[in-house]
Design a protein around this motif. Sequence first.
Motif, PDB file in Angstrom:
ATOM      1  N   PRO A  59     -10.586   9.702   2.904  1.00 23.60           N
ATOM      2  CA  PRO A  59      -9.644   8.584   2.733  1.00 23.60           C
ATOM      3  C   PRO A  59      -9.432   8.304   1.241  1.00 23.60           C
ATOM      4  CG  PRO A  59     -11.793   7.774   3.391  1.00 23.60           C
ATOM      5  CD  PRO A  59     -11.877   9.273   3.419  1.00 23.60           C
ATOM      6  N   SER A  60      -8.375   7.576   0.935  1.00 28.46           N
ATOM      7  CA  SER A  60      -8.089   7.264  -0.457  1.00 28.46           C
ATOM      8  C   SER A  60      -7.751   5.780  -0.559  1.00 28.46           C
ATOM      9  CB  SER A  60      -6.908   8.100  -0.942  1.00 28.46           C
ATOM     10  OG  SER A  60      -6.619   7.827  -2.275  1.00 28.46           O
ATOM     11  N   PRO A  61      -8.138   5.071  -1.560  1.00 25.35           N
ATOM     12  CA  PRO A  61      -9.025   5.428  -2.643  1.00 25.35           C
ATOM     13  C   PRO A  61     -10.476   5.479  -2.179  1.00 25.35           C
ATOM     14  CG  PRO A  61      -8.380   3.141  -2.866  1.00 25.35           C
ATOM     15  CD  PRO A  61      -7.631   3.708  -1.697  1.00 25.35           C
ATOM     16  N   LEU A  62     -11.202   6.442  -2.710  1.00 24.14           N
ATOM     17  CA  LEU A  62     -12.592   6.667  -2.326  1.00 24.14           C
ATOM     18  C   LEU A  62     -13.465   6.554  -3.567  1.00 24.14           C
ATOM     19  CD1 LEU A  62     -14.560   7.663  -0.028  1.00 24.14           C
ATOM     20  CD2 LEU A  62     -14.286   9.903  -1.047  1.00 24.14           C
ATOM     21  N   LEU A  63     -14.407   5.639  -3.525  1.00 23.57           N
ATOM     22  CA  LEU A  63     -15.339   5.436  -4.628  1.00 23.57           C
ATOM     23  C   LEU A  63     -16.693   5.992  -4.217  1.00 23.57           C
ATOM     24  CD1 LEU A  63     -15.952   4.168  -7.407  1.00 23.57           C
ATOM     25  CD2 LEU A  63     -16.544   2.067  -6.182  1.00 23.57           C
ATOM     26  N   GLN A  64     -17.146   7.006  -4.934  1.00 20.62           N
ATOM     27  CA  GLN A  64     -18.455   7.600  -4.673  1.00 20.62           C
ATOM     28  C   GLN A  64     -19.427   7.088  -5.720  1.00 20.62           C
ATOM     29  OE1 GLN A  64     -16.881  11.716  -4.674  1.00 20.62           O
ATOM     30  NE2 GLN A  64     -18.176  11.960  -2.862  1.00 20.62           N
ATOM     31  N   TRP A  71     -20.108   7.167 -11.325  1.00 19.22           N
ATOM     32  CA  TRP A  71     -19.171   6.828 -10.263  1.00 19.22           C
ATOM     33  C   TRP A  71     -18.015   7.818 -10.289  1.00 19.22           C
ATOM     34  CZ3 TRP A  71     -18.143   0.855  -9.965  1.00 19.22           C
ATOM     35  CH2 TRP A  71     -19.363   0.176  -9.854  1.00 19.22           C
ATOM     36  N   LEU A  72     -17.493   8.103  -9.088  1.00 21.40           N
ATOM     37  CA  LEU A  72     -16.297   8.941  -8.960  1.00 21.40           C
ATOM     38  C   LEU A  72     -15.265   8.173  -8.149  1.00 21.40           C
ATOM     39  CD1 LEU A  72     -17.887  12.380  -7.970  1.00 21.40           C
ATOM     40  CD2 LEU A  72     -17.026  11.733 -10.202  1.00 21.40           C
ATOM     41  N   LEU A  73     -14.049   8.105  -8.654  1.00 26.83           N
ATOM     42  CA  LEU A  73     -12.952   7.496  -7.908  1.00 26.83           C
ATOM     43  C   LEU A  73     -11.973   8.604  -7.569  1.00 26.83           C
ATOM     44  CD1 LEU A  73     -11.686   4.908  -6.792  1.00 26.83           C
ATOM     45  CD2 LEU A  73     -10.445   4.693  -8.936  1.00 26.83           C
ATOM     46  N   ASP A  74     -11.851   8.897  -6.289  1.00 21.56           N
ATOM     47  CA  ASP A  74     -11.017   9.995  -5.799  1.00 21.56           C
ATOM     48  C   ASP A  74     -11.354  11.316  -6.496  1.00 21.56           C
ATOM     49  OD1 ASP A  74      -9.710   8.472  -3.903  1.00 21.56           O
ATOM     50  OD2 ASP A  74      -8.149   7.846  -5.300  1.00 21.56           O
ATOM     51  N   GLY A  75     -12.638  11.553  -6.717  1.00 23.81           N
ATOM     52  CA  GLY A  75     -13.099  12.810  -7.296  1.00 23.81           C
ATOM     53  C   GLY A  75     -13.116  12.848  -8.804  1.00 23.81           C
TER      54      GLY A  75
END
Length: 132
Positions: A59-64, A71-75
């Motif tokens: 899904p988007s936006p995706l915060l890892q 942190w990664l936001l949409d990769g």
Amino acid sequence: MSLQLPARSSERLRIDTSLAIVNIVLLLIFFFLVAGQETRPPHDISLARTSQLAPSNLPSPLLQIRSEEDWLLDGQPILPDLLAAALSESDEVLHLVIDKEADANLLIKVLDHPELVNRDVRLVTLREGPAQ
């Protein structure tokens, strides 16, 4: 002619409640013996792990969240301080992925960021298995 009735006894008929009390106590003992036993999960339980994900399935936006500063936001890598600017163009739900081994305090700190206070945040779980 007069009838003589037997004299009333001073003792009234008493119901013996000791048998009911004994039954209740025994039932409580059995209940606590059964309820107090520890239940142990089977040893063959393993949690799901994901090794590869197709970016089109996320899904988007995706915060890892990998660590407190990673942190990664949409990769794409993003600093926590720049999250507000990156999310300003989107009022959608933010999907959040965090490692299952991460400290719970890290998740609480992330959710306390001012950028996320008024935003819908959904935790995303990743399932292990073949990519579809």
